[in-house]
Motif scaffolding. Sequence first.
Motif, mmCIF file in Angstrom:
data_model
loop_
_atom_site.group_PDB
_atom_site.id
_atom_site.type_symbol
_atom_site.label_atom_id
_atom_site.label_comp_id
_atom_site.label_asym_id
_atom_site.label_seq_id
_atom_site.Cartn_x
_atom_site.Cartn_y
_atom_site.Cartn_z
ATOM 1 N N PRO A 94 0.816 -1.222 0.000
ATOM 2 C CA PRO A 94 0.000 0.000 0.000
ATOM 3 C C PRO A 94 0.851 1.276 0.000
ATOM 4 C CG PRO A 94 -0.897 -1.592 1.540
ATOM 5 C CD PRO A 94 0.426 -2.130 1.103
ATOM 6 N N ALA A 95 1.952 1.262 0.755
ATOM 7 C CA ALA A 95 2.828 2.428 0.788
ATOM 8 C C ALA A 95 3.488 2.649 -0.575
ATOM 9 C CB ALA A 95 3.897 2.244 1.868
ATOM 10 N N ASP B 107 3.274 5.904 -2.867
ATOM 11 C CA ASP B 107 4.504 6.613 -3.233
ATOM 12 C C ASP B 107 4.629 6.842 -4.738
ATOM 13 O OD1 ASP B 107 5.232 6.822 -0.618
ATOM 14 O OD2 ASP B 107 6.658 5.156 -0.650
ATOM 15 N N ILE B 108 3.962 6.029 -5.557
ATOM 16 C CA ILE B 108 4.005 6.252 -7.005
ATOM 17 C C ILE B 108 2.810 7.090 -7.470
ATOM 18 C CG2 ILE B 108 5.308 4.148 -7.438
ATOM 19 C CD1 ILE B 108 2.724 2.866 -8.474
ATOM 20 N N GLY B 109 2.053 7.654 -6.485
ATOM 21 C CA GLY B 109 0.994 8.587 -6.824
ATOM 22 C C GLY B 109 -0.413 8.048 -6.716
ATOM 23 N N GLY B 110 -0.599 6.856 -6.177
ATOM 24 C CA GLY B 110 -1.935 6.286 -6.053
ATOM 25 C C GLY B 110 -2.746 6.962 -4.967
ATOM 26 N N THR B 111 -4.034 7.152 -5.216
ATOM 27 C CA THR B 111 -4.943 7.708 -4.211
ATOM 28 C C THR B 111 -5.402 6.598 -3.272
ATOM 29 O OG1 THR B 111 -6.923 7.288 -5.553
ATOM 30 C CG2 THR B 111 -5.754 9.375 -5.923
ATOM 31 N N ASN B 112 -6.091 6.984 -2.203
ATOM 32 C CA ASN B 112 -6.611 5.978 -1.275
ATOM 33 C C ASN B 112 -7.561 5.015 -1.989
ATOM 34 O OD1 ASN B 112 -5.206 6.917 0.959
ATOM 35 N ND2 ASN B 112 -6.826 8.348 1.550
ATOM 36 N N HIS B 113 -8.380 5.561 -2.876
ATOM 37 C CA HIS B 113 -9.301 4.716 -3.623
ATOM 38 C C HIS B 113 -8.530 3.739 -4.509
ATOM 39 C CE1 HIS B 113 -12.805 3.417 -5.838
ATOM 40 N NE2 HIS B 113 -12.279 3.820 -6.985
ATOM 41 N N LEU C 212 13.092 -4.041 5.211
ATOM 42 C CA LEU C 212 13.694 -3.834 3.898
ATOM 43 C C LEU C 212 13.207 -2.536 3.261
ATOM 44 C CD1 LEU C 212 13.517 -7.471 2.446
ATOM 45 C CD2 LEU C 212 15.555 -6.244 3.228
ATOM 46 N N GLN C 213 11.935 -2.230 3.428
ATOM 47 C CA GLN C 213 11.386 -0.998 2.854
ATOM 48 C C GLN C 213 12.079 0.229 3.429
ATOM 49 O OE1 GLN C 213 7.510 0.020 4.211
ATOM 50 N NE2 GLN C 213 7.039 1.378 2.492
ATOM 51 N N GLU C 214 12.223 0.248 4.733
ATOM 52 C CA GLU C 214 12.821 1.408 5.376
ATOM 53 C C GLU C 214 14.338 1.454 5.190
ATOM 54 O OE1 GLU C 214 11.717 1.611 9.443
ATOM 55 O OE2 GLU C 214 9.548 1.684 9.044
ATOM 56 N N GLY C 215 14.970 0.263 5.172
ATOM 57 C CA GLY C 215 16.432 0.239 5.155
ATOM 58 C C GLY C 215 17.063 0.320 3.781
ATOM 59 N N VAL C 216 16.479 -0.373 2.792
ATOM 60 C CA VAL C 216 17.148 -0.454 1.487
ATOM 61 C C VAL C 216 16.230 -0.165 0.306
ATOM 62 C CG1 VAL C 216 19.013 -1.985 2.193
ATOM 63 C CG2 VAL C 216 16.812 -2.963 1.554
ATOM 64 N N GLY C 217 14.949 0.035 0.539
ATOM 65 C CA GLY C 217 14.066 0.471 -0.535
ATOM 66 C C GLY C 217 13.267 -0.647 -1.191
ATOM 67 N N TYR C 218 12.401 -0.212 -2.096
ATOM 68 C CA TYR C 218 11.442 -1.135 -2.704
ATOM 69 C C TYR C 218 12.098 -2.152 -3.639
ATOM 70 C CZ TYR C 218 7.703 1.867 -0.950
ATOM 71 O OH TYR C 218 6.852 2.572 -0.146
ATOM 72 N N VAL D 65 6.444 -2.063 -13.027
ATOM 73 C CA VAL D 65 5.368 -1.195 -13.523
ATOM 74 C C VAL D 65 5.019 -0.128 -12.491
ATOM 75 C CG1 VAL D 65 4.433 -3.105 -14.887
ATOM 76 C CG2 VAL D 65 3.446 -2.601 -12.655
ATOM 77 N N ASP D 66 4.504 0.993 -12.970
ATOM 78 C CA ASP D 66 4.026 2.042 -12.067
ATOM 79 C C ASP D 66 2.668 2.570 -12.532
ATOM 80 O OD1 ASP D 66 4.737 3.400 -14.327
ATOM 81 O OD2 ASP D 66 6.263 4.650 -13.378
ATOM 82 N N SER D 67 1.950 1.753 -13.284
ATOM 83 C CA SER D 67 0.613 2.095 -13.757
ATOM 84 C C SER D 67 -0.421 1.398 -12.882
ATOM 85 C CB SER D 67 0.447 1.660 -15.219
ATOM 86 O OG SER D 67 -0.905 1.569 -15.575
ATOM 87 N N ILE D 68 -1.415 2.134 -12.413
ATOM 88 C CA ILE D 68 -2.433 1.551 -11.539
ATOM 89 C C ILE D 68 -3.177 0.406 -12.229
ATOM 90 C CG2 ILE D 68 -4.566 1.984 -10.254
ATOM 91 C CD1 ILE D 68 -2.047 3.093 -8.922
ATOM 92 N N PRO D 69 -3.641 0.548 -13.481
ATOM 93 C CA PRO D 69 -4.317 -0.597 -14.124
ATOM 94 C C PRO D 69 -3.440 -1.840 -14.211
ATOM 95 C CG PRO D 69 -4.777 1.414 -15.334
ATOM 96 C CD PRO D 69 -3.727 1.761 -14.327
ATOM 97 N N LEU D 70 -2.141 -1.658 -14.519
ATOM 98 C CA LEU D 70 -1.247 -2.804 -14.577
ATOM 99 C C LEU D 70 -1.005 -3.400 -13.191
ATOM 100 C CD1 LEU D 70 1.423 -1.668 -17.216
ATOM 101 C CD2 LEU D 70 -0.379 -3.383 -17.484
ATOM 102 N N LEU D 71 -0.937 -2.555 -12.171
ATOM 103 C CA LEU D 71 -0.786 -3.058 -10.806
ATOM 104 C C LEU D 71 -2.014 -3.871 -10.383
ATOM 105 C CD1 LEU D 71 0.876 -0.025 -8.979
ATOM 106 C CD2 LEU D 71 1.890 -2.275 -9.384
#
Length: 410
Positions: free
Chosen positions: A37-38, A42-48, A160-166, A98-104
């Motif tokens: 979810p984070a 972070d790539i611009g997704g809204t709550n919805h 891992l998220q906090e220490g070295v990234g996605y 990918v960073d596209s919501i439909p593809l995700l």
Amino acid sequence: MNLLKALTPSQKKNLIVLGLSGLLFWVSLTSLLPTLPAYIADIGGTNHQIGLVMGSFAIGLLLFRAQLGKISDQRSRKVVILIGTFVVGTAPLGYLLVDSIPLLIAIRAFHGISIAAFTTGYSTLVVDLSPPEKRGELIGYMSLVVPIGLALGPALGGYLQEGVGYEVLFTVSAAAGYLGLLFGSQITEARQDYQNEKDGKPASQEGFWQMLVSPRIRTPAMVLFIVGLVFGTLTTFLPLYVRELGIDFNPGLYYTTSAVASFAMRIFVGRASDYYGRGVFITMSLTLYTVAMSLLATANAPIEFVMAAIAQGAGGGTLIPMMIALMSDRSTTEERGRIYALSIGGFDLGIALAGPGLGALADILGYRGLFILGVTLAALALMIFLTRSSKNISHSLRFALGREKDAYRI
């Protein structure tokens, strides 16, 4: 020790590699629960959009559960396990690319196939490898990979998220899945004869609805559907409920406490159910769910959330292994995958519907109102099992209270 003596060297070897595959599967899957979810945000997704992506997991799960159960019966448990581990290892690479919501959304739906495949193959193969008189005990032990994975995966993912990234996070998640695939490939599965007769015809030819509405399946499936609604409400709305109440309580502590209680129960109830029957422990688990939801519905202090977590974790740690054992008792080898998929599919459907279905009531009832509704649902599941788990009400009560054997046991 008695359990180990009852197993052949081949069974021990298969159970070890199966357990390692299961642990890696759950670590891979759950490492993304607190982090995906984070990432979407972070790539611009809204709550919805976050809700759409996360919820699309249920698409693959619901669409493929029954078909994968059929493959498990007609071809191989191992094949279905390999499908699950391959998907759970591949999906994180998709998120990375990918960073596209439909593809995700599409990748998340694909990810849902993993749990539909792996849990069906894993549970049916555990039963296949179990001595009948030790079935509940072995199911209890082998199901420990779930709470262990739920304890390790989210912690690893957050670190891992906090220490070295996605990038490293998704790579490690994929590596765990593929390592699970490697262990799964080491399983040696004896070929089953699927032509055994049941009620005058091969069981493998029974239709979906015919099997679902049969007395041995419909009540467990209905109970699991209702519990799925309760569990979905719990996982979706608990953090928002805590925030609405203004209580100084970390919702993560709830899930940790619940996992510990689940682990503790799984160690003991499986073995006990081989002696006292499945019914009394299913009744106990549904009672614990009702108690947990009652505590949450009236909670005003952190200690009440902790007590609810203990009750709900103990209930959940008892219910799923006991339902798997009950379904294994009520099925033949050649139909076991489909029967498991149908019954646990009720739980899947309940979870999938809880967010959008009960969430629509949140504005009307408030979050406390949703948990009050959860008390009613848990009590309803208990009443259905007490009165509909056997041939009639009197037989059902005796079975549910451990005073009679299962009338539908094969």
